[in-house]
Each structure stands twice: as C-alpha cells, then as structure tokens.
Design a protein around this motif. Structure first.
Motif, PDB file in Angstrom:
ATOM      1  N   GLY A 110      10.600 -45.353  85.621  1.00 26.45           N
ATOM      2  CA  GLY A 110      10.828 -45.174  84.182  1.00 26.45           C
ATOM      3  C   GLY A 110       9.989 -44.065  83.576  1.00 26.45           C
ATOM      4  O   GLY A 110       9.477 -43.184  84.240  1.00 26.45           O
ATOM      5  N   ALA A 111       9.836 -44.139  82.239  1.00 22.61           N
ATOM      6  CA  ALA A 111       9.185 -43.067  81.488  1.00 22.61           C
ATOM      7  C   ALA A 111       7.724 -42.905  81.870  1.00 22.61           C
ATOM      8  O   ALA A 111       7.179 -41.809  81.833  1.00 22.61           O
ATOM      9  CB  ALA A 111       9.305 -43.349  79.987  1.00 22.61           C
ATOM     10  N   ALA A 112       7.073 -44.010  82.229  1.00 15.84           N
ATOM     11  CA  ALA A 112       5.649 -43.930  82.551  1.00 15.84           C
ATOM     12  C   ALA A 112       5.390 -42.974  83.699  1.00 15.84           C
ATOM     13  O   ALA A 112       4.470 -42.164  83.673  1.00 15.84           O
ATOM     14  CB  ALA A 112       5.119 -45.318  82.902  1.00 15.84           C
ATOM     15  N   MET A 113       6.235 -43.056  84.735  1.00 14.57           N
ATOM     16  CA  MET A 113       6.030 -42.223  85.899  1.00 14.57           C
ATOM     17  C   MET A 113       6.179 -40.746  85.568  1.00 14.57           C
ATOM     18  O   MET A 113       5.502 -39.889  86.138  1.00 14.57           O
ATOM     19  CB  MET A 113       7.026 -42.622  87.000  1.00 14.57           C
ATOM     20  N   SER A 114       7.042 -40.418  84.627  1.00 16.87           N
ATOM     21  CA  SER A 114       7.292 -39.016  84.305  1.00 16.87           C
ATOM     22  C   SER A 114       6.091 -38.356  83.642  1.00 16.87           C
ATOM     23  O   SER A 114       6.020 -37.130  83.548  1.00 16.87           O
ATOM     24  CB  SER A 114       8.507 -38.897  83.390  1.00 16.87           C
ATOM     25  N   GLN A 115       5.132 -39.150  83.162  1.00 17.97           N
ATOM     26  CA  GLN A 115       3.951 -38.577  82.519  1.00 17.97           C
ATOM     27  C   GLN A 115       2.984 -37.980  83.528  1.00 17.97           C
ATOM     28  O   GLN A 115       2.104 -37.213  83.166  1.00 17.97           O
ATOM     29  CB  GLN A 115       3.248 -39.650  81.680  1.00 17.97           C
ATOM     30  N   TYR A 116       3.123 -38.354  84.791  1.00 17.08           N
ATOM     31  CA  TYR A 116       2.295 -37.741  85.820  1.00 17.08           C
ATOM     32  C   TYR A 116       2.805 -36.347  86.123  1.00 17.08           C
ATOM     33  O   TYR A 116       3.980 -36.170  86.487  1.00 17.08           O
ATOM     34  CB  TYR A 116       2.334 -38.564  87.112  1.00 17.08           C
ATOM     35  N   LYS A 117       1.959 -35.352  85.971  1.00 15.28           N
ATOM     36  CA  LYS A 117       2.334 -33.985  86.309  1.00 15.28           C
ATOM     37  C   LYS A 117       1.202 -33.349  87.107  1.00 15.28           C
ATOM     38  O   LYS A 117       0.059 -33.322  86.666  1.00 15.28           O
ATOM     39  CB  LYS A 117       2.618 -33.182  85.045  1.00 15.28           C
ATOM     40  N   PHE A 118       1.537 -32.884  88.279  1.00 12.11           N
ATOM     41  CA  PHE A 118       0.566 -32.200  89.118  1.00 12.11           C
ATOM     42  C   PHE A 118       1.248 -30.994  89.735  1.00 12.11           C
ATOM     43  O   PHE A 118       2.321 -31.110  90.324  1.00 12.11           O
ATOM     44  CB  PHE A 118       0.051 -33.125  90.228  1.00 12.11           C
ATOM     45  N   GLU A 119       0.645 -29.835  89.575  1.00 10.67           N
ATOM     46  CA  GLU A 119       1.214 -28.633  90.178  1.00 10.67           C
ATOM     47  C   GLU A 119       0.116 -27.612  90.436  1.00 10.67           C
ATOM     48  O   GLU A 119      -0.874 -27.518  89.698  1.00 10.67           O
ATOM     49  CB  GLU A 119       2.296 -28.023  89.286  1.00 10.67           C
ATOM     50  N   VAL A 120       0.297 -26.849  91.502  1.00 10.75           N
ATOM     51  CA  VAL A 120      -0.603 -25.746  91.821  1.00 10.75           C
ATOM     52  C   VAL A 120      -0.193 -24.551  90.982  1.00 10.75           C
ATOM     53  O   VAL A 120       0.967 -24.124  91.020  1.00 10.75           O
ATOM     54  CB  VAL A 120      -0.551 -25.406  93.322  1.00 10.75           C
ATOM     55  N   ILE A 121      -1.113 -24.014  90.196  1.00 11.82           N
ATOM     56  CA  ILE A 121      -0.787 -22.920  89.281  1.00 11.82           C
ATOM     57  C   ILE A 121      -1.319 -21.573  89.752  1.00 11.82           C
ATOM     58  O   ILE A 121      -0.964 -20.540  89.192  1.00 11.82           O
ATOM     59  CB  ILE A 121      -1.302 -23.216  87.857  1.00 11.82           C
ATOM     60  N   GLN A 122      -2.191 -21.582  90.762  1.00 11.19           N
ATOM     61  CA  GLN A 122      -2.670 -20.316  91.317  1.00 11.19           C
ATOM     62  C   GLN A 122      -3.094 -20.515  92.761  1.00 11.19           C
ATOM     63  O   GLN A 122      -3.691 -21.543  93.108  1.00 11.19           O
ATOM     64  CB  GLN A 122      -3.837 -19.748  90.511  1.00 11.19           C
TER      65      GLN A 122
END
Length: 430
Positions: A110-122
């Motif tokens: 659900g919506a809770a999981m979508s709040q996790y954001k992890f990404e390599v930016i450099q």
C-alpha cells in the motif's frame, strides 16, 4: 580428502540452518522492536557506510531526504566506485500489520511502502575496491578513500558528473606512500584538511590536504608524518574530538596507541587493548578522555586515555560472539554507543548502566549495559553509521550486498540527559 570436504559441507549447512532460524525469529519480533526498518539490496557489497551531515525537509509532506556515502567491492569483477545515495525517510511508524516478513521492511504494502525511496544519485570511479570512504567534516564534498593499492584518493564530488563518462579514475589528489592496502581513515574534526590513515604496511600516515590542495588539478602528495609505533597491520585510526593533535590507533599487534602528532618522534603511549587483534577505535564526542576499542576477542573496551600507560581499562563490554569490527558513539546522546560484529549483530550499549544489579532472568538477555540488539543481518557486517539528523537511526552494510536502515522503538531505549556525562567527573575503574 573427500571425507574432510563432506564434514566441512555438513558444518556449513548446520551453520546456515542456525542463521536462517535466528533470522526467522527476528522477523517475527521485528514489529515489536522497531519504529522503522528499510532494507535495500545494493549492486555490490559496500565495505563503507557514512551518513552525510545534511538533511532536506519537505514542510508539506513531512518527508525528509538524507544522504549516504557508500562504496563498492567487486573484487575485480566490475568497475568500482564511490556512491552517494539519497534516502527518503517514511513519515509512518512500523505497525505489525504493515510489516513485510519477506522483505524485512516496514510498510509491506500500500501507500506506506511507496514512501520508501532509495537511489544512488552520484557514482565516482575508484581504483579497485573501496575499503573505506569518509567526507571532510568542514566540506562534505571532499571525500577521502582507501583501496587495495595503498594509494589514497581525494575527490571533490562537486566537480564531478553524477555518472562517469568512462572508466577513467580522476582523483583531485593522490596520497602516496603506503605500500599496502588499508582500512584506517579519519579526518580531523578541528583542523581542516588534516587526515590520518593506517595500513597493512604497519604505518600510520598524517596528511595535510588543505595546505597542498589546488582546486581542479590532480597531483600527488606525500605524508607530512609517517608513524611506525605498531608492529603489525594498523586497522583503524581516530582523532580526539577536543584536540587537533591527539590521535588514537589500533593494530593486529593487539595494542591501542595514543600519539601527539606535534611530537611524532616521541614514543606513543601504548597498551595491550585486547587478547587478539584490536580492530577499531572511537573517541567520545563529549568526554575528552574517553575512547572505545573493539577487538577480535569479541569485546568492546572503554578507556580513559590518562590511564592507558597502566593498561587499566574502565570496562569490558561482552556479548558479541565473534570479532568486533566497528564501534561508534551516538551523535545525540554521549552515554550510548553501537558496536558491529562478525556475528551479524549490532549492539547498542548504555555505559551508565555498567554494574547495575540484574535478576537471573535479566542476566540471560545480556549485561545491564546492553540495551538493544539488532539481528536483521544474515552475513558479516561491514560498517555502520549513526544518522546525525535522526535520533536512534542507524545505517549498516553487510557482505551480502544488504544496506539496512533501522530505528529501534523509543520505549526500548531510554536516553539519559546530556548533562549526565558531565556529572560523572573522572570515570573510575569498574
């Protein structure tokens, strides 16, 4: 020969079965232990992990964006790089019904999981595995790294693209002199540009990056001091937080040493810190005389450096089952610290609880100073870091490519007032 291999296979299978059973128990208990957990599988293991000091907050959503300094260990299977990643903190707390036991994450759907954001930016190309990377405290864009060649790199990430255009490694400075690889690396918190490193070549080297740094031009630097007070691999180094001149070092020779770099020719103050290799060291950020060491004897030792000549440790923290590979003080409360071990555990300790009486049932869970035990990893832990902007939040990496970010439930950890450490005066031998 075949019989020996069969026995080894059987022992390995038994160990894996135990690890899997322990992990299942941890997963079931996780909703009761944590406010939040996030697990991310990296492309390669990261031997290094450090939160950046900045945070971006969205006033409307309440979300916070934090950054992490990571690396890669490809063992020559691919090009290695230093990585800067962004992690968006969820705005919810872990609830049992939202915990995904398969992924080990809060908000399994659900919506809770979508709040996790992890990404390599450099990503920044690196020569071989990144053994350790640390940013300069006064300028987090300047990153020092150690690898397998012995040469240290200094990168100014603000002058580099977010993605490398080719495989070329372009450090702004190369620090040359170490003859073997190393893992000990620490910037001085007081004097800008002062860096210490330790290596398998048994030396500690001091570098004055600021005095030699020419913006935008790659060049080589030699160390200003070469210290030879250890007789085996130097595993870790750390500067005292209240002085720009005092450095602590630990080594496979089992010793802890304190050096005044103004007088490098003078003998270091040394003591045998552990029964086997001394792996890590950390000065207290709040008390100028306190520091911690972790060793292959499975213990964490606390020291008052004024008493090191006599070899008197304040206390030995015992609960890990294998080598302690990292220790870090809490950046929010100076009575707490965390230790990471090859036993796949991260322990959080409150040293003010040393010597407290326990019932037999309480003693079964560990000594009174052990207040929390993170058991979410199934392979050896590589590094850990307290988040400077989120109380009780720790990031850690492991050999199986895992990055875990977790926050224990506050009711399970009872912070002491900051002033408590000041009231202690001189810490007495327990």
């Amino acid at each position: 020969m075949a019989e020996v291999e069969d026995q080894q296979d059987a022992e390995y299978n038994r160990e894996q079965k135990i690890i899997n059973e322990e992990y299942k128990i941890w997963k079931k208990a996780a909703p009761l232990l944590y406010d939040s957990i996030h697990t991310n599988v990296l492309d390669w293991p990261s031997l290094t992990c450090q939160w950046f000091p900045d945070v971006k907050k969205d006033p409307e959503s309440g979300q916070e964006e934090h950054r992490l300094l990571l690396g890669s260990m490809t063992s020559s299977q691919a090009s290695d790089c230093i990585k800067i990643a962004r992690w968006v903190k969820p705005t919810f707390k872990l609830d049992p019904k939202d915990f995904n036991a398969e992924t080990g994450e809060a908000g399994g759907h659900g919506a809770a999981m979508s709040q996790y954001k992890f990404e390599v930016i450099q990503e920044i190309n690196h020569t071989g595995d990144v053994n350790k990377a640390r940013y300069m405290p006064s300028n987090p864009n300047l990153i020092a790294s150690m690898g397998g060649t012995g040469t240290l790199h200094i990168f100014d990430r603000s002058k580099l693209d977010s993605k490398p255009k080719n495989d070329e490694v372009t450090p702004h400075i190369q620090l040359v002199g170490h003859e073997k690889e190393g893992f000990g690396l620490a910037w001085n918190d007081i004097k800008e540009g002062l860096l210490a490193s330790g290596s398998e070549d048994e030396t500690v080297r001091i570098w004055d990056v600021k005095s030699e740094y020419t913006s935008g031009s790659a060049h080589e630097m030699q160390a200003t001091h070469v210290l030879t007070h250890h007789t085996s691999t130097v595993n870790d180094v750390d500067w005292q937080k209240h002085s720009e001149n005092i450095l602590a070092t630990v080594s496979d020779d089992r010793t802890l040493a304190i050096v005044d770099v103004r007088e490098p020719k003078n003998a270091a103050i040394k003591t045998t810190a552990h029964k086997s290799a001394a792996n890590c060291v950390a000065w207290s950020p709040a008390h100028e005389n306190l520091l911690l060491t972790g060793g292959s004897d499975c213990t964490v030792a606390m020291w008052d450096w004024r008493q090191i000549k006599e070899g008197q440790k304040i206390h030995s923290f015992e609960n890990h089952a294998q080598s302690v590979i990292g220790v870090q003080w809490s950046v929010h409360d100076p009575t707490f610290f965390a230790s990471a071990s090859d036993d796949r555990r991260i322990n959080i300790w409150n040293f003010l609880k040393m010597g407290e009486e326990q019932t037999p049932d309480e003693a079964e869970d560990g000594p009174p100073e052990l207040i929390f035990k993170h058991g979410g990893f199934t392979q050896r832990i590589c590094d850990l870091s307290w988040n400077p902007n989120l109380e009780w939040t720790i990031a850690a990496t492991a050999d199986d490519n895992q990055l875990q970010i977790f926050t224990p439930q506050r009711k399970l950890v009872t912070p002491q007032p900051f002033k408590a450490i000041a009231q202690m005066g001189d810490v007495e031998d327990s």
